[in-house]
Design a protein around this motif. Structure first.
Motif, PDB file in Angstrom:
ATOM      1  N   THR A 198       0.821  -1.205   0.000  1.00 45.17           N
ATOM      2  CA  THR A 198       0.000   0.000   0.000  1.00 45.17           C
ATOM      3  C   THR A 198       0.852   1.251   0.000  1.00 45.17           C
ATOM      4  OG1 THR A 198      -0.061   0.009   2.401  1.00 45.17           O
ATOM      5  CG2 THR A 198      -1.826  -1.154   1.264  1.00 45.17           C
ATOM      6  N   HIS A 199       2.135   1.079   0.274  1.00 41.58           N
ATOM      7  CA  HIS A 199       3.057   2.210   0.283  1.00 41.58           C
ATOM      8  C   HIS A 199       4.484   1.690   0.112  1.00 41.58           C
ATOM      9  CE1 HIS A 199       2.666   1.824   4.992  1.00 41.58           C
ATOM     10  NE2 HIS A 199       2.963   0.701   4.425  1.00 41.58           N
ATOM     11  N   SER A 201       6.852   2.419   2.190  1.00 39.73           N
ATOM     12  CA  SER A 201       7.490   2.398   3.509  1.00 39.73           C
ATOM     13  C   SER A 201       8.113   1.048   3.901  1.00 39.73           C
ATOM     14  CB  SER A 201       6.492   2.844   4.578  1.00 39.73           C
ATOM     15  OG  SER A 201       5.979   4.123   4.254  1.00 39.73           O
ATOM     16  N   GLN A 204      11.838   0.675   3.837  1.00 40.92           N
ATOM     17  CA  GLN A 204      12.662   1.190   4.952  1.00 40.92           C
ATOM     18  C   GLN A 204      13.214   0.023   5.758  1.00 40.92           C
ATOM     19  OE1 GLN A 204      10.884   3.977   7.681  1.00 40.92           O
ATOM     20  NE2 GLN A 204       9.719   5.030   6.097  1.00 40.92           N
ATOM     21  N   ARG A 225      -4.046   0.523  -3.638  1.00 42.14           N
ATOM     22  CA  ARG A 225      -5.043   0.697  -2.577  1.00 42.14           C
ATOM     23  C   ARG A 225      -6.373   0.169  -3.087  1.00 42.14           C
ATOM     24  NH1 ARG A 225      -3.125   5.330   0.699  1.00 42.14           N
ATOM     25  NH2 ARG A 225      -0.930   4.764   0.909  1.00 42.14           N
ATOM     26  N   GLN A 239       4.738   6.189  -5.477  1.00 42.55           N
ATOM     27  CA  GLN A 239       5.232   6.924  -4.324  1.00 42.55           C
ATOM     28  C   GLN A 239       6.739   7.030  -4.380  1.00 42.55           C
ATOM     29  OE1 GLN A 239       4.144   5.173  -0.555  1.00 42.55           O
ATOM     30  NE2 GLN A 239       2.421   6.570  -0.289  1.00 42.55           N
ATOM     31  N   GLU A 241       9.574   7.057  -1.350  1.00 42.11           N
ATOM     32  CA  GLU A 241       9.869   7.000   0.067  1.00 42.11           C
ATOM     33  C   GLU A 241      11.253   7.588   0.279  1.00 42.11           C
ATOM     34  OE1 GLU A 241       7.528   5.549   1.846  1.00 42.11           O
ATOM     35  OE2 GLU A 241       8.429   5.533   3.845  1.00 42.11           O
ATOM     36  N   PHE A 279       1.254   9.004  11.938  1.00 45.30           N
ATOM     37  CA  PHE A 279       1.538   7.769  11.218  1.00 45.30           C
ATOM     38  C   PHE A 279       2.120   6.810  12.238  1.00 45.30           C
ATOM     39  CE2 PHE A 279       2.032  11.109   7.992  1.00 45.30           C
ATOM     40  CZ  PHE A 279       1.136  10.658   7.029  1.00 45.30           C
ATOM     41  N   THR A 282       6.075   6.699  12.530  1.00 48.67           N
ATOM     42  CA  THR A 282       6.895   7.873  12.844  1.00 48.67           C
ATOM     43  C   THR A 282       6.415   8.495  14.155  1.00 48.67           C
ATOM     44  OG1 THR A 282       5.449   9.072  11.337  1.00 48.67           O
ATOM     45  CG2 THR A 282       7.663   8.574  10.543  1.00 48.67           C
ATOM     46  N   GLY A 303       3.651  13.056   3.594  1.00 47.67           N
ATOM     47  CA  GLY A 303       3.691  12.652   4.986  1.00 47.67           C
ATOM     48  C   GLY A 303       5.126  12.389   5.385  1.00 47.67           C
ATOM     49  N   ALA A 304       5.423  12.642   6.656  1.00 50.57           N
ATOM     50  CA  ALA A 304       6.805  12.443   7.099  1.00 50.57           C
ATOM     51  C   ALA A 304       6.849  12.334   8.617  1.00 50.57           C
ATOM     52  CB  ALA A 304       7.671  13.608   6.639  1.00 50.57           C
ATOM     53  N   GLY A 305       8.027  12.107   9.123  1.00 50.50           N
ATOM     54  CA  GLY A 305       8.179  12.061  10.568  1.00 50.50           C
ATOM     55  C   GLY A 305       9.530  11.479  10.959  1.00 50.50           C
ATOM     56  N   ALA A 326      11.841   9.995   7.932  1.00 53.82           N
ATOM     57  CA  ALA A 326      11.316   9.290   6.755  1.00 53.82           C
ATOM     58  C   ALA A 326      10.215  10.145   6.160  1.00 53.82           C
ATOM     59  CB  ALA A 326      10.767   7.929   7.154  1.00 53.82           C
ATOM     60  N   PHE A 327      10.002   9.971   4.886  1.00 48.12           N
ATOM     61  CA  PHE A 327       8.878  10.676   4.262  1.00 48.12           C
ATOM     62  C   PHE A 327       8.350   9.859   3.090  1.00 48.12           C
ATOM     63  CE2 PHE A 327      10.963  12.011   0.377  1.00 48.12           C
ATOM     64  CZ  PHE A 327      12.294  12.115   0.725  1.00 48.12           C
ATOM     65  N   GLY A 328       7.112  10.138   2.750  1.00 49.12           N
ATOM     66  CA  GLY A 328       6.507   9.485   1.595  1.00 49.12           C
ATOM     67  C   GLY A 328       5.749  10.519   0.794  1.00 49.12           C
TER      68      GLY A 328
HETATM   69  N1  DAH Z   1       3.476   5.555   3.874  1.00 54.06           N
HETATM   70  C1  DAH Z   1       2.625   6.698   4.027  1.00 54.06           C
HETATM   71  C2  DAH Z   1       1.419   6.559   3.137  1.00 54.06           C
HETATM   72  O1  DAH Z   1       1.480   5.894   2.171  1.00 54.06           O
HETATM   73  C3  DAH Z   1       3.358   7.966   3.678  1.00 54.06           C
HETATM   74  C4  DAH Z   1       4.390   8.268   4.688  1.00 54.06           C
HETATM   75  C5  DAH Z   1       4.117   9.042   5.782  1.00 54.06           C
HETATM   76  C6  DAH Z   1       5.658   7.749   4.545  1.00 54.06           C
HETATM   77  C7  DAH Z   1       5.059   9.331   6.736  1.00 54.06           C
HETATM   78  C8  DAH Z   1       6.633   8.026   5.495  1.00 54.06           C
HETATM   79  C9  DAH Z   1       6.311   8.832   6.592  1.00 54.06           C
HETATM   80  O2  DAH Z   1       7.864   7.556   5.388  1.00 54.06           O
HETATM   81  O3  DAH Z   1       7.249   9.106   7.510  1.00 54.06           O
HETATM   82  O4  DAH Z   1       0.408   7.129   3.430  1.00 54.06           O
END
Ligand code: DAH
Length: 358
Positions: A198-199, A201, A204, A225, A239, A241, A279, A282, A303-305, A326-328
């Motif tokens: 779904t992502h 992530s 990671q 999704r 996406q 990442e 999330f 994070t 999104g990130a954290g 991390a961020f996406g």
């Molecule tokens: N994986 C999340 C999504 O698909 C996006 C995301 C949010 C990735 C925060 C991250 C993060 O690495 O830190 O909605």
């Protein structure tokens, strides 16, 4: 046939010959060993000396005459053939050419390449992961256990049946005195169901299992999704990442990197706003909104954290020693902003009227 008739017939027939094959037949008929002229020579032996001389001389001259006629006719026919060939092969250089179409890259590919170039120039490595993912990497390892309400955020396509996937183990031995990596026993969790990720992530965790920090990676890839489609939702999308881990990586580092990225991507200064968000993987988490013009509208972009300790643990890293961000970000989202596309579904429609504009 009498010599006289032979000559008359030959002349008539040679004149009428339509092609080289017919002419060849005539050559055989009159001049070959069994041909008409040869017959005349054969008949000479029955004649008197005088008659023989006379007829022999005439036959010889008839032979030469016929040869000459055939030679001329052959030349004539060859010339005709040559002309026909030239006529057939003639090309009209003034005719308009045929236009042939070449393909080109898809807008999402263009954007992805550009984004990767920017991150590579900032020291990030490009890493890929599987689209078909295990429940463990997609959810549990990211601190989204079964029955956790956060799973509702990522409804996906599950594959039939249960697959036996070996439990991911810490694969790198601790090198230094510090206890940088947890032992295999400490990470003894598993999950076997397969799904379409779904992502991005999960990569990671996959990456941190095999590589020791410090690390800086970006992971582009297709995600899925299970949801109703509309102008901003598709069942598939792309996406990117990002992950940066070291002993002292902070949210300030994240802000600097993402601002630099956005500035280079949009080729202008971008205002960004970090909003607190949630999330599971994070802590703290933020949502990043961007604004391209003063007083313009804020657009939610990514999104990130800061990487959650549970995620480090799942990857076998000691959360007390490492921290990172991390961020996406949705590549479709970036492409829509870049090219002013108002419906994400256009990217997947295969509609040439749309695609030819890039
Ligand atoms: N994986 C999340 C999504 O698909 C996006 C995301 C949010 C990735 C925060 C991250 C993060 O690495 O830190 O909605």
């Amino acid at each position: 046939m009498e010599l006289k008739t032979i000559k008359i017939e030959a002349r008539k027939e040679i004149k009428r010959a339509k092609n080289l094959k017919e002419l060849d037949e005539l050559f055989k008929k009159y001049l070959s060993k069994k041909g008409e002229i040869a017959q005349i020579f054969k008949s000479l032996k029955n004649l008197s000396e005088r008659e023989r001389k006379e007829l022999g001389r005439k036959a010889n001259s008839a032979k030469r005459e016929i040869e000459e006629m055939i030679r001329k006719k052959s030349k004539e026919l060859q010339e005709k053939l040559r002309k026909q060939k030239i006529e057939k092969e003639k090309i009209d250089v003034t005719r308009p050419g045929k236009k042939f179409t070449t393909g080109h890259l898809h807008p999402l590919t263009l954007v992805q390449r550009e984004v990767l170039e920017i991150f590579k120039s900032m020291g990030f490595s490009v890493v890929l992961g599987p689209e078909l993912e295990t429940e463990w990497y997609n959810f549990d390892a990211l601190n989204i256990p079964k029955d956790h309400p956060a799973r509702d955020m990522w409804d996906t396509f599950w594959l039939q049946g249960n697959q036996k996937i070996p439990n991911p183990k810490s694969q790198i031995p601790n090198k230094s005195q510090k206890n940088l990596r947890l032992s295999a026993e400490q990470t003894n969790l598993k999950s076997e169901r397969l799904l379409l990720r779904t992502h991005t992530s999960p990569v990671q965790v996959r990456y941190m299992e095999k590589h020791n920090p410090p690390l800086r990676i970006v992971v582009p890839g297709r995600c899925f999704r299970h949801e109703a489609t509309d102008a901003s939702h598709e069942i598939q999308f792309y996406q990117l990442e990002g992950l940066m881990v070291d002993e002292n990586v902070s949210a300030a580092n994240f802000r600097a990197i993402i601002e630099e990225f956005l500035r280079r991507f949009f080729k202008q200064n971008i205002e960004i706003c970090l909003r607190p968000s949630y999330f599971p993987f994070t802590e703290p988490s933020f949502e990043i909104d961007i604004r391209r013009e003063k007083k313009g509208k804020w657009t939610e972009l990514l999104g990130a954290g800061m990487v959650h300790p549970k995620v480090f643990e799942a990857a076998g890293l000691n959360p007390k020693e490492w921290q990172g961000f991390a961020f996406g970000v949705g590549l479709d989202r970036l492409a829509m902003l870049r090219y002013k596309v108002n419906d994400i579904r256009l990217f997947y429609s295969g509609d040439l009227r749309f695609l030819k504009q890039f």
